[in-house]
Design an enzyme around this catalytic site. Structure first.
Site, PDB file in Angstrom:
ATOM      1  N   ASP A  41       0.728  -1.040  -0.031  1.00  5.85           N
ATOM      2  CA  ASP A  41      -0.010   0.003   0.065  1.00  5.85           C
ATOM      3  C   ASP A  41       0.768   1.060   0.143  1.00  5.85           C
ATOM      4  OD1 ASP A  41      -2.269  -1.445   0.041  1.00  5.85           O
ATOM      5  OD2 ASP A  41      -2.476  -1.372   2.284  1.00  5.85           O
ATOM      6  N   TYR A  69       6.148  -9.029   8.549  1.00  9.07           N
ATOM      7  CA  TYR A  69       5.694  -7.675   8.605  1.00  9.07           C
ATOM      8  C   TYR A  69       5.858  -7.216  10.150  1.00  9.07           C
ATOM      9  CZ  TYR A  69       3.000  -8.698   4.251  1.00  9.07           C
ATOM     10  OH  TYR A  69       2.552  -8.673   2.812  1.00  9.07           O
ATOM     11  N   ASP A  83      -7.337   0.859   8.549  1.00  7.91           N
ATOM     12  CA  ASP A  83      -6.044   1.356   8.744  1.00  7.91           C
ATOM     13  C   ASP A  83      -6.139   2.853   9.170  1.00  7.91           C
ATOM     14  OD1 ASP A  83      -6.355   2.919   6.382  1.00  7.91           O
ATOM     15  OD2 ASP A  83      -4.807   1.552   5.099  1.00  7.91           O
ATOM     16  N   ARG A 175      -3.885  -5.633   7.811  1.00 10.85           N
ATOM     17  CA  ARG A 175      -4.666  -4.360   8.172  1.00 10.85           C
ATOM     18  C   ARG A 175      -6.040  -5.331   9.048  1.00 10.85           C
ATOM     19  NH1 ARG A 175      -6.634  -0.915   3.378  1.00 10.85           N
ATOM     20  NH2 ARG A 175      -4.437  -0.983   3.148  1.00 10.85           N
TER      21      ARG A 175
END
Length: 302
Positions: A41, A69, A83, A175
């Site tokens: 993103d 992550y 988010d 997310r």
């Protein structure tokens, strides 16, 4: 001049799309043949595996489908995008204890079902979900099985914020993981920040920024291209003599009994010449005369 070819591990900065990164790499390396694996993103940072030149043909055959992550889970909020960029839907001041948060996070380790978010690049009837979401359209999404191999939860100086270090299968939406944890805790949760630290077999330590590349000479930039073969390091390697290399390049299957190998049926392999130079990805299949290796994608054309 020979077209540059290889793998770039980019440390993507926030505020730019993965496609923007690809366009900048095209200009820097003077080739249109540039792709990437695993979109990030615009607000996310970290490992973006970029394929340059002939390496772009490797995307569909990538072996490693696990990713790592580091995310910030912010509790007490929900948004329409799951988010920090989205519109706030709910606010809750009742934040659970650290013990409860960590216990709940541990419940998400293993094989779990996850429903992809509306704000994603997945398509429904040819349209991206995110494009539909921006029009206020919400469609049914089927829950998919993903695997969270490891999830470490650490506190921060803010009671509502936790750092999540996640090791997961490809296709996992961090997310949504944050939102699902918040839902399980009863207070809501969003992903406040995201950094991908590992993808395609490469870690953040292997990466370089686009700004760093832009300051380099052409020769220095070329030196940062990793060989295409590095994408397949976990696969068995088979070196062929000149005779069998020629047959392989002509599309013939190479019988294992002829080259004294015994690799399992269905296994992909790296095919190299007699000097160990990688030139194709192959697969072991069953034929009437026995098992054989056949090239499925060439990366070095003679």
């Amino acid at each position: 001049m020979t077209e540059p070819s290889g793998i770039l591990i980019i440390n993507k900065h926030a505020g730019t799309t993965s496609h923007d990164i690809v366009n900048r790499i095209r200009r820097l390396y003077g080739t249109k043949r540039v792709g990437h694996t695993g979109t990030l993103d615009p607000d996310a940072t970290g490992v973006l595996v970029v394929l340059v030149g002939r390496a772009a043909k490797a995307a569909e055959y990538l072996v490693s489908d696990t990713k790592k992550y580091r995310a910030t889970l912010r509790l007490g909020l929900t948004t329409d995008t799951e988010d920090a960029s989205g519109t706030v839907l709910t606010v809750c001041d009742n934040i659970p204890s650290e013990k409860t948060v960590k216990k709940t996070c541990s419940d998400f380790i293993g094989k779990i079902k996850q429903t992809p978010p509306m704000y994603s690049a997945l398509k429904k009837d040819g349209q991206k979900l995110c494009d539909l979401a921006r029009k206020g359209i919400v469609v049914e999404r089927e829950a998919r099985e993903i695997t969270v191999f490891e999830l470490l939860c650490s506190t921060t100086e803010t009671d509502s914020d936790y750092i999540l270090d996640v090791y997961c299968s490809s296709g996992t939406y961090i997310r949504t993981l944050c939102a699902d944890i918040g839902k399980a805790l009863g207070c809501g949760g969003i992903m406040a920040t995201l950094q991908r630290t590992y993808a395609g077999g490469f870690s953040i330590e292997d990466s370089i920024t686009v700004k760093e590349l832009e300051k380099m000479s052409e020769e220095e930039r070329i030196s940062h291209l990793k060989p295409t073969e590095s994408l397949f390091d976990t696969l068995p390697k088979v070196s062929l003599s000149d005779f069998y290399e020629k047959l392989c390049r002509n599309g013939c299957e190479i019988y294992q009994k002829k080259i004294n190998t015994s690799i399992d049926i269905g296994q992909c392999v790296r095919i190299a010449d007699k000097n160990g130079n990688f030139f194709a990805l192959g697969e072991v299949k069953e034929y009437e005369a026995g098992t054989a290796i056949k090239a499925i994608k060439f990366f070095d054309i003679k």
